[in-house]
Design an enzyme around this catalytic site. Sequence first.
Site, PDB file in Angstrom:
ATOM      1  N   GLY A   8      49.532  37.924  68.150  1.00  0.00           N
ATOM      2  CA  GLY A   8      50.629  36.954  68.037  1.00  0.00           C
ATOM      3  C   GLY A   8      50.088  35.556  67.781  1.00  0.00           C
ATOM      4  N   GLY A  11      52.129  32.406  66.463  1.00  0.00           N
ATOM      5  CA  GLY A  11      53.247  31.889  67.263  1.00  0.00           C
ATOM      6  C   GLY A  11      52.929  30.519  67.846  1.00  0.00           C
ATOM      7  CG  ASP A  34      51.342  36.904  63.956  1.00  0.00           C
ATOM      8  OD1 ASP A  34      51.364  36.078  64.900  1.00  0.00           O
ATOM      9  OD2 ASP A  34      52.370  37.449  63.515  1.00  0.00           O
ATOM     10  CE1 TYR A 142      59.718  36.851  76.750  1.00  0.00           C
ATOM     11  CE2 TYR A 142      60.774  35.362  78.294  1.00  0.00           C
ATOM     12  CZ  TYR A 142      59.699  35.691  77.502  1.00  0.00           C
ATOM     13  OH  TYR A 142      58.601  34.868  77.478  1.00  0.00           O
TER      14      TYR A 142
HETATM   15  N1  SER Z   1      60.089  29.883  76.747  1.00  0.00           N
HETATM   16  C1  SER Z   1      60.537  31.194  77.079  1.00  0.00           C
HETATM   17  C2  SER Z   1      61.923  31.426  76.636  1.00  0.00           C
HETATM   18  O1  SER Z   1      62.692  30.494  76.650  1.00  0.00           O
HETATM   19  C3  SER Z   1      60.446  31.405  78.566  1.00  0.00           C
HETATM   20  O2  SER Z   1      59.297  32.104  78.839  1.00  0.00           O
HETATM   21  O3  SER Z   1      62.261  32.522  76.303  1.00  0.00           O
END
Ligand code: SER
Length: 326
Positions: A8, A11, A34, A142
């Site tokens: 990654g 990023g 990546d 997430y």
């Molecule tokens: N910066 C991330 C998000 O907003 C939090 O780990 O998803």
Amino acid sequence: MKRILITGALGQIGSELDSFLRKRYGNENVISSDIKPVPEGMLNQVGLFEHIDCLDAREIYSVIEKYKIDTVFHLAAVLSASGEKNPQLAWKVNINGLHNVLEIAREYKCAVFTPSSIAAFGSSTPKDNTPQETIQRPNTIYGLTKVTGELLCDYYYTKYGVDTRGVRFPGIISYATLPGGGTTDYAVEIFYEALKNKKYTCFLDKDTYLDMMYMPDALKAAVNLMEADPSRLKHRNAYNVTAESFNPEQLADEIKKYIPDFEMNYDVDPIRQAIADSWPNRLDDSTAKEDWGWSPDYDLKAMTKDMIEKLKIKLFTSEQRRAYSV
Ligand code: SER
């Protein structure tokens, strides 16, 4: 850490970690990867680069073998807001990708850094001075992947002796590469809009407190943890770390010190607001301080000053800067 692979690497964090590590360990010892090709404009900024789709274990294997990698910074992930748009993809990338990396690390005896997040906490977590060990029942996909990732890293350390390490990153603020698909992204967008248009419409409400960190501190956290004496590490994934906690209104007020006519408006996005509301206001990072000497350099004031200075150089020519009233 002698031969390092970053996944990654194009990023927000990866793109800056690459040059940070190359300065510290030598160009020939850091391999960036990546799923995307390097954009034209970045070709002169990256060193050794390989295509890796973390869902394809063979691609990771071949790069680890080719360069005799001993340390992986596994950053390839789908962030919180993007995850809510495509939960199936978020699970696949964040869990199967990490699992592939851990399996290969087990075989090749690599150390692995993989970030967790403030998203690993949920509404039932204490919001202020959130302890290192506490309730973790997030309600975003997430967040689910981050808690699972933390447990998976613990498991690989305990069962197989893989040297797993990680931090729970807050929102990361930086000027080099834009974040993508996160809930904390407002704290980066606001600087671009303030400088370019002198106004910003924020998708989070004015009093939404979140932990934040400026990129130099995030890089320092990752590298200091990986260089720390393993016998001092009580946690294998992941340490609470923070540098500052503020809400959108406080950030806007700080920016107004440099751009007095900056105008802040609010148009709250219910999805991202709900995500932010489920996260802590401020983490307690005393365990990271005790175990490996974590100490951030930038607070809200110092970060804002540096962001504005650096972004002015990035966004404007020297003539425009002279004419610019900031
Ligand atoms: N910066 C991330 C998000 O907003 C939090 O780990 O998803």
